[in-house]
Scaffold this motif. Sequence first.
Motif, mmCIF file in Angstrom:
data_model
loop_
_atom_site.group_PDB
_atom_site.id
_atom_site.type_symbol
_atom_site.label_atom_id
_atom_site.label_comp_id
_atom_site.label_asym_id
_atom_site.label_seq_id
_atom_site.Cartn_x
_atom_site.Cartn_y
_atom_site.Cartn_z
ATOM 1 N N GLU A 6 0.826 -1.102 0.054
ATOM 2 C CA GLU A 6 -0.032 0.042 0.058
ATOM 3 C C GLU A 6 0.825 1.259 0.086
ATOM 4 O O GLU A 6 1.844 1.256 0.404
ATOM 5 N N LEU A 20 -5.411 6.075 -1.721
ATOM 6 C CA LEU A 20 -4.346 5.130 -1.677
ATOM 7 C C LEU A 20 -4.289 4.284 -2.798
ATOM 8 O O LEU A 20 -5.350 4.055 -3.601
ATOM 9 N N CYS A 22 -2.640 0.268 -4.112
ATOM 10 C CA CYS A 22 -2.086 -1.036 -3.610
ATOM 11 C C CYS A 22 -1.593 -1.897 -4.685
ATOM 12 O O CYS A 22 -2.633 -1.879 -5.585
ATOM 13 N N TRP A 36 -10.556 -2.843 0.905
ATOM 14 C CA TRP A 36 -9.773 -2.098 1.814
ATOM 15 C C TRP A 36 -10.439 -2.298 3.275
ATOM 16 O O TRP A 36 -11.574 -2.182 3.217
ATOM 17 N N CYS A 96 -4.972 -3.097 2.499
ATOM 18 C CA CYS A 96 -5.153 -3.686 1.239
ATOM 19 C C CYS A 96 -5.210 -5.251 1.366
ATOM 20 O O CYS A 96 -4.320 -5.767 2.083
ATOM 21 N N THR A 117 -1.192 1.017 5.521
ATOM 22 C CA THR A 117 -0.816 2.601 5.546
ATOM 23 C C THR A 117 -1.712 3.257 6.292
ATOM 24 O O THR A 117 -2.904 3.374 6.291
#
Length: 123
Positions: A6, A20, A22, A36, A96, A117
């Motif tokens: 991520e 975000l 991944c 997620w 993720c 993250t």
Amino acid sequence: QVQLVESGGGLVQAVGSLRLSCTASGLAFSRLNMGWIRQAPGKERDFVSGITYGGINTYYADSVKGRFTISRDNAKNTVYLQMNSLTPEDSAVYYCAASNGGNLYYPRSYSYWGQGTQVTVSS
């Protein structure tokens, strides 16, 4: 070796946005449903959003519906989460995850996980 990596987390002010990403390797990404999931300090992991392998169907927790958008690019083995109108309640570690099957709303349906993250939203 399966890897989900991520990126894109950070510190943002309330009502701000983050995206975000991944990126997956070592698995048949285009055949897997993705999701997620987030975890705030002292709380259990909660489903945020999921997307089926072809990207046709998407799912959202009620708390993020209308603010977050999940998408994927199978050519890049990458899944995204666009987060808008962020609030401090969205602060958490975002993971993720990849699922071979099962209800995407349940974290236990996911077999592979990234390292997470951090997303921090200041008021």
